[in-house]
Structure formats: C-alpha cells, structure tokens
Design a protein around this motif. Structure first.
Motif, short mmCIF file in Angstrom:
data_model
loop_
_atom_site.label_atom_id
_atom_site.label_comp_id
_atom_site.label_asym_id
_atom_site.label_seq_id
_atom_site.Cartn_x
_atom_site.Cartn_y
_atom_site.Cartn_z
N PHE A 90 0.88 -1.18 0.00
CA PHE A 90 0.00 0.00 0.00
C PHE A 90 0.91 1.22 0.00
CE2 PHE A 90 -2.89 -3.24 0.99
CZ PHE A 90 -4.14 -2.79 0.62
N GLU A 91 0.65 2.11 -0.94
CA GLU A 91 1.60 3.18 -1.24
C GLU A 91 0.93 4.54 -1.21
OE1 GLU A 91 2.53 -0.22 -4.50
OE2 GLU A 91 1.85 1.78 -5.11
N CYS A 92 1.64 5.55 -0.71
CA CYS A 92 1.16 6.92 -0.71
C CYS A 92 1.96 7.74 -1.71
CB CYS A 92 1.29 7.53 0.69
SG CYS A 92 0.00 6.95 1.82
N TRP A 93 1.26 8.31 -2.66
CA TRP A 93 1.86 9.08 -3.73
C TRP A 93 1.39 10.53 -3.69
CZ3 TRP A 93 5.01 6.79 -7.59
CH2 TRP A 93 5.08 5.39 -7.55
N ASP A 94 2.29 11.44 -4.08
CA ASP A 94 1.89 12.81 -4.34
C ASP A 94 2.55 13.26 -5.64
OD1 ASP A 94 4.53 13.46 -3.73
OD2 ASP A 94 4.06 14.42 -1.82
N LYS A 112 1.20 6.28 7.88
CA LYS A 112 -0.07 6.19 8.60
C LYS A 112 -1.25 6.17 7.64
CE LYS A 112 1.75 8.73 12.59
NZ LYS A 112 1.63 9.98 13.38
N VAL A 113 -1.19 7.00 6.62
CA VAL A 113 -2.26 7.03 5.62
C VAL A 113 -2.31 5.69 4.88
CG1 VAL A 113 -3.05 8.11 3.47
CG2 VAL A 113 -2.21 9.53 5.35
N ALA A 114 -1.14 5.11 4.61
CA ALA A 114 -1.11 3.80 3.97
C ALA A 114 -1.76 2.74 4.85
CB ALA A 114 0.33 3.40 3.65
N LEU A 115 -1.54 2.82 6.16
CA LEU A 115 -2.15 1.87 7.09
C LEU A 115 -3.67 2.01 7.09
CD1 LEU A 115 -2.00 -0.27 9.32
CD2 LEU A 115 -1.61 1.57 10.97
#
Length: 199
Positions: A110-114, A145-148
């Motif tokens: 699970f990945e957070c991108w900007d 945390k957002v990925a979690l």
C-alpha cells in the motif's frame, strides 16, 4: 523469541516454506547474513473492526487528501524503501523472497503518492483472512499512517479478521494496537485460516 536458523537455500526462501511458516505463526528476519525465524511470546495485533482508531490529527490530515493511496503498483520499491535505514532485517534474500510472494498474489503493498512521487507505504503477506504486516516507511509526514488506514479499509472490504503486526510499538498502539499471548494469537490465526488449504 527465536525459533531457529535456516540453512542457505539459494537466493530466496521457497514460497511454500514462507507460507507454511506464516500459517504456524512464524516469520523470518535476516540478521547479520543469517535467516532467523521468530514467534514472539507477545504478538502485536491491530483490530480491523470498529476498534481500529484513527488519531485526531491524522483524521484532520486525511480530510486534506495529502496522498493518493495505491495498491501493488511498485511492490519491490516499497520493500527496498523499508530496508533503506541504518539497521534493517530486510536483506536481498528477504526482498527477493517477498517479491516472489507478490508475483504469486500472496504479498501486497500500500503506497502513498503525491506530485513528487512515492512518499511512504507498507507491505505484508495475505493468507486466508489474515494479513501479516511486515514493514512500513515514510518520507513525508503521515505517509505510512495514511497507507495503514488504506490497508485497513481494504481488509474490511475483503472480510479479513486478523492484522498481525508481529511486535507492538507505541506508533501502532495509537491505532488501537494491542498485544496477545502467543497461544491466544494462534487461536486467532487458526480462525482466520480456517477455510484455507496452505500451499
């Protein structure tokens, strides 16, 4: 608790060995070039039901949508980013082993991108109705945390029952994480794997 050492077995841990270990509550970590197997006396668990807690500050951040959460787009990059620290248990054999599990559909990221790219994420192993969290990383505030939160949403949609974090940390306690004795953990695990034939 250390469960023992594993002899050299080539460039990867065979997928069937890894999956069988997880089904028995055991997981590997690399330590000074050797592969060690662990089954903690106290096991970390994060609830995936309404006991899962999103801290107030994170709730505010989520409303601003700082990242786009994606799943399984750059799995190996996530694993290597988790390993990119002064001390790590993730060596090249661990990376290759979990990339193989990913290719077989048993591991996920699970990945957070900007706009600037990948800023944080996590990865783990999915088996039956259990997800075994392995590691997370963050380059920008709140990214892991957002990925979690994204992971827990996906687990709920999929009817998962168990989110195993291996050990418990203060970072994970803020999400409602808690410890259970090994015997109780194994009961939870058996329930989550009750309709599964492990490869």
């Amino acid at each position: 608790m250390r469960e023992g050492r594993m002899e050299e077995c080539g460039d990867i841990i065979p997928p069937e060995v890894l999956l069988s270990a997880y089904a028995q509550g055991v997981f590997p970590m690399a330590e000074e070039g050797e592969l060690m197997w662990f089954s903690p006396v106290q096991r970390g668990v994060i609830p995936v039901d309404d006991r899962f807690h999103v801290p107030k500050g994170l709730r505010r951040a989520l409303r601003q949508r700082p990242f786009e959460v994606r799943r399984d787009t750059v799995f190996e990059e996530v694993v290597r980013a988790c390993a990119d620290r002064d001390e790590t248990w993730i060596d090249d054999r661990i990376v290759a082993s979990y990339v193989k599990l990913f290719e077989l559909g048993y591991a996920h990221s699970f990945e957070c991108w900007d706009a600037d790219g990948l800023q944080g994420g996590l990865y783990g192993v999915s088996l039956g109705r259990a997800f075994f969290g392995e590691s997370m990383f963050s380059k920008r505030t709140d990214a892991s945390k957002v990925a979690l939160v994204g992971l827990v949403g996906w687990l709920r949609e999929g009817g998962f029952e168990l989110l195993d974090t291996q050990w418990m940390t203060d970072h994970l306690r803020q999400f409602g994480g808690y410890e259970v004795p090994r015997a109780d953990y194994l009961k939870l695990l058996r329930g989550a794997l009750s309709d599964l034939a492990v490869p």
